[in-house]
Structures are given as C-alpha cells and as structure tokens.
Scaffold this active site. Structure first.
Site, mmCIF file in Angstrom:
data_model
loop_
_atom_site.group_PDB
_atom_site.id
_atom_site.type_symbol
_atom_site.label_atom_id
_atom_site.label_comp_id
_atom_site.label_asym_id
_atom_site.label_seq_id
_atom_site.Cartn_x
_atom_site.Cartn_y
_atom_site.Cartn_z
ATOM 1 N N SER A 35 36.915 -1.531 -1.665
ATOM 2 C CA SER A 35 37.277 -0.684 -0.523
ATOM 3 C C SER A 35 36.055 -0.336 0.308
ATOM 4 C CB SER A 35 37.939 0.615 -1.018
ATOM 5 O OG SER A 35 37.004 1.399 -1.743
ATOM 6 N N ASN A 118 35.724 9.166 -10.424
ATOM 7 C CA ASN A 118 37.002 9.859 -10.206
ATOM 8 C C ASN A 118 36.797 11.224 -9.558
ATOM 9 O OD1 ASN A 118 37.895 7.639 -11.569
ATOM 10 N ND2 ASN A 118 38.754 8.745 -13.312
ATOM 11 N N THR A 163 70.647 22.543 27.167
ATOM 12 C CA THR A 163 71.036 22.250 25.793
ATOM 13 C C THR A 163 71.881 20.978 25.853
ATOM 14 O OG1 THR A 163 73.054 23.595 25.899
ATOM 15 C CG2 THR A 163 71.049 24.683 25.097
ATOM 16 N N HIS A 164 71.708 20.107 24.888
ATOM 17 C CA HIS A 164 72.398 18.802 24.888
ATOM 18 C C HIS A 164 72.087 18.014 26.158
ATOM 19 C CE1 HIS A 164 74.680 20.435 21.499
ATOM 20 N NE2 HIS A 164 74.924 21.484 22.253
ATOM 21 N N SER A 283 53.646 0.664 37.600
ATOM 22 C CA SER A 283 54.200 -0.596 37.128
ATOM 23 C C SER A 283 53.321 -1.758 37.563
ATOM 24 C CB SER A 283 55.614 -0.779 37.695
ATOM 25 O OG SER A 283 56.062 -2.104 37.543
ATOM 26 N N GLN A 328 43.370 4.358 -4.447
ATOM 27 C CA GLN A 328 42.485 3.740 -3.468
ATOM 28 C C GLN A 328 43.181 3.592 -2.112
ATOM 29 O OE1 GLN A 328 40.015 0.388 -4.750
ATOM 30 N NE2 GLN A 328 40.760 -0.758 -2.970
#
Length: 499
Positions: A35, A118, A163-164, A283, A328
């Site tokens: 690693s 460790n 809302t919604h 764009s 790891q």
C-alpha cells in the site's frame, strides 16, 4: 493503509524486508500486498508517530540517548527526501523503517521496539484524519458564516416555498437559507463529536496484546496531541469505528448539500436565482444557456460519500478481532469521502453567497398556485371559524379559479363561497382589508412571526442565535487547533533534546 503484524524489536538489514524477512520478501503477491503508494497520505503522520514513540522510548530508558539521536536525525533526513524517495516496501511504515536502517545501521531497528505496525498505523490514521476533520469543520463553519450573511441581506425578499415541488406557501430567501444553515450547524456538531473519538491514542497497544516494555502511553498521547488513551489494547489496535463515525457524518453533510444544490438547480430553471458565472457554465453548442453545473456536481458527489460509507461498513462487517489485512482497504473510503465533500461545501455555499436573487420575479412567483391559501384559512380560524371549515371555504374558492388564468381567487369569490358554506357574509368574520392583505405574499409572510417562522423579525432572531452558535463552534475549532499545534511544538522541542 497496510499494517501486517510485526514482533517487537529491531529490524533486519536493508537488503531484506525489515518486516517479512527473506522468506517472505519476494513472490508475485508482493505488489498486491503493498500500500506504499496509497500511504503517501499518512507519510507525515507516520514520521510524527515515529518521533513521539522514539522520544518516549528514550525517556523510559528503553533506547539509549545516542541511538535515539541517530534515529531522530535519520527521520529528519527521510522527511526532507520525501515519500517519493522511500525504498520499496510493503507500506510506508516498513519503508520509513528501512530508510532509517539504511542511514543508521541495525540500531535503526530499535525505533520499532515496543510497538507493532497494528498500533502504529492506527495512530497514523487517527493523526491524519484529525487534520482532515479540522479542515472540513473549518470549511463548514466558514460556509455557515457565508449563508448567514446572505440571510441577513434577504430577510424581506419574498420567494415561493414548495412541498412536493408544488407551490405551497410564501417564504423568504433568508428563511430558506437559514434552514440550510441549521442543517450545516448540526453537521458541524456531528463532525466535532466524531473528532472527540478520532483524537485518541492507540499507540503502545502493539499487535493487540500490549507489550512487556515499560511504555508510557500517556506520554505519546501528549506528544501527538491526542486527548486520551484508548484503554483496551485489543480494541485500540483493531477498531476502525472512528472511520465509520466520521464517514457517516461526512455522508450526512453531503446529503444536506445535495438538497441545497437540488433547490438551486430547480430555482435556476425557473429564473428564481442566477448563479455567478464563476459557478456556472454554458453549453458546447447552445451559447444562450447558463447551466448550474457546479451544483449538479455537488449533488453528484454525494454518491462519493455514501459509497464510501457503504464500502467501509462492508469492509468491516465480517472481520474478527484483532487485526486483519482487510483493514488496508478501509481508510481509503473515508479519505475519498472527506476530500470530495470538503470541496463540495466550499463550492455549494460559494454559489449561493454570490448568486443574484431577483426580488420582483420571486415575489410574483410567491403568489403562484394560490400559495397564500393557508393564510386566508388561518385568518378565518383566528376569527372563530373551525379550521377545517375555514379550509373548506378556501378549497372551494380555489376550485372556482381552476379553469381561469388567475393565480388566486379575489375577495368577491372568497366572499361568495364563504356565504354559501358559513351561511353568513364573509364580512361578519373578517374585514375585506384583512383578506386582501392575507392574499398578498409579502403580507402573508409578515404574519408568520411564530418562533422559527419566515417573518423578517423571526428570521432575524434565528440568524442572531445561529451567529452565537457559530461563534461558539469557531472557539471550539480554535481550541482543537491550538491543542494540536502545542503538541507539535512540544514534540519538536523534545526531539531537539536528542538531535
């Protein structure tokens, strides 16, 4: 980050792996196990942990002062050379130790006395994650300050609330922004809370069963700026729940940012907000377009954080105590999440803070879909009409204009329906002027002055309270940074006694 088990004691010669010895130093799986490349992130952390550990060993009489000075000098050389100059190794911990042995000779291996990789890697991850957390917390605190600044400017800028995704009730830009500041306020609290459990010292736990050497774990905690020592040596070396807690808090923050981004994207599509050119693009073939691309990426990056949390939990779910090589792969999930979201915080709030809010367009839109209907119903309820009956009056009045181009019924329409439903003229309950005021978005907002509401005075109270909390969080952040900086100064001073 790699972390294979290693016995306490000195390393081997530099032409062999200081951990695996000749028997385990070759073979096709060596690169698979390594690693070292990923470990660049904790290179500086490992050097700090090494220095603190070696200083403690010297203070405890475990390593003599001359060898201590040689090892610490070698660590300075390794730092100056950088991660890219490290010899091949299974991980950064082995590579640094090998580099020290190259410079010092076999006595360089004494730096690893009374520890395992460790507890070493656990300390390194916590040390580096602590720095990342402080950066994210600071970025979030600064973001909240920006949002509150915009809120103060727009306490009277009326806008539609939904809302919604349907027109619901009028509110203000300040009320909307303050709602997200409140979310980021809780995110800050979660991150600060996670910090408390990150900033604990696992060093001295060795592989998991402690060490026979007379180590001073409190001393290494002091030198590294950890607030406390993890009590159980098996837990200290093995656990990664601090990564889960941190990544969970980061994912929650990302989700809140995604909601903010989605709101801005929808608002921009309606012309209710115009982002600064710095936070938009056009764009490739349609030059008239102005796209809220940054906010779409903020929304998209939420997946980085939620994927990180899912990946981390999946990594940890089947692991027994105490150490397994699966770990790891654990840290990368937290690193990816925290890096991605730290950028998102700065971009999302920067876009909002520099945006233009067209007051006239917003106020006109706030009346769309009879959004002031609840205000009329509330007015009748305040006059003694049961709310459900008042709701019926307004609902029937709304249906009267469904087939017209009007956004809301006028007074005459509401009055006619009220007389039909209530059996009495509307004027018996409320004045015409009060009804017409309730139909006006700005007037409707002004009446909603309950605690937490959108009325300008109510929002100003919210913002003032939020600024007080912000100041307290800034102070907490400053204290955390001072502790870390003081510990770094202390470690440098102690290293200087031997070098």
């Amino acid at each position: 980050m790699s972390d294979g088990e290693n016995d306490d004691g000195a390393g081997e010669a530099a032409d062999e792996s200081v951990v695996r010895r000749d028997r385990f130093s070759g073979g096709p799986a060596r690169s698979f196990l390594s690693s070292l490349g990923d470990d660049e992130r904790i290179f500086e952390a490992d050097l700090a942990v090494d220095r603190a550990h070696v200083v403690m060993l010297a203070e405890q009489g475990i390593v003599d002062p001359d060898t201590t000075g040689e090892v610490l000098t070698a660590l300075d050389d390794v730092e100056a050379a950088g991660h890219a100059d490290l010899p091949d190794g299974e991980d950064v911990h082995e590579a640094i130790e090998s580099a020290v042995i190259d410079r010092v000779g076999p006595d360089g291996g004494k730096m690893h006395t009374a520890r395992s990789r460790n507890d070493e890697v656990a300390a390194c991850i916590r040390y580096r994650l602590r720095a990342d957390l402080l950066e994210l917390i600071e970025t979030t605190v600064e973001a909240r300050e920006q949002l509150l600044g915009v809120a103060r400017e727009h306490t009277e800028t009326v806008m539609p609330g939904y809302t919604h995704l349907q027109p619901a009730q009028p509110t203000t830009v300040a009320h909307w922004i303050a709602s997200y500041e409140q979310a980021l306020q809780r995110d800050t609290a979660r991150l600060l809370d996670a910090y408390e459990r990150v900033n604990q010292n696992p060093l001295g736990s060795a592989a998991f069963a402690g060490t026979p050497f007379d180590v001073d774990r409190e001393r290494t905690a002091e030198l590294l700026g950890f607030d406390s020592v993890l009590e159980n040596s098996m837990d200290a070396s093995a656990t990664r729940d601090f990564l889960v807690e941190t990544t969970s808090a980061v994912a929650t923050l990302a989700t809140d940012l995604s909601g903010l981004a989605e709101d801005v994207v929808v608002m921009a599509s309606k012309g209710h907000v115009e982002l600064s050119d710095d936070y938009a693009s056009t764009s490739s073939i349609m030059p008239q377009k102005k796209n809220p691309d940054t906010m779409e990426l903020v929304r998209g990056r939420t997946g980085d954080a939620t994927a990180g949390l899912s990946g981390l939990l999946t990594n940890l779910k089947g692991q027994p105590r105490a150490y397994n090589r699966d770990l790891q792969r654990a840290g990368r999930h937290a690193w990816d999440a925290i890096d991605s979201v730290t950028e998102s915080v700065a971009v999302a709030t920067g876009a909002v803070a520099t945006a233009d809010w067209p007051a006239e367009i917003l106020e006109d839109a706030a009346a769309d879909g009879f959004a002031t209907a609840t205000g009329v119903a509330d007015l009748l309820a305040m006059a003694g009409v049961p709310f459900r009956t008042a709701h019926e009056v307004v609902a029937e009045a709304a249906s009267e204009v469904d087939e017209t181009d009007a956004d809301a019924p006028d007074y005459e329409t509401i009055s006619a329906v009220a007389e039909d439903v209530l059996g009495d003229p509307l004027s018996k309950y409320v004045d015409r002027s009060a009804v017409e005021a309730a139909l006006d978005p700005a007037e409707s907002v002004a009446t909603r002055d309950s605690q937490g509401g959108p009325a300008p005075a109510a929002v100003e109270t919210q913002v003032s309270a939020a600024e007080d909390t912000l100041a307290a969080d800034r102070e907490t952040l400053s204290t955390r940074r001072e502790v870390v900086e003081s510990a770094n100064d202390r470690l440098q001073t102690e290293v200087g006694r031997y070098v």
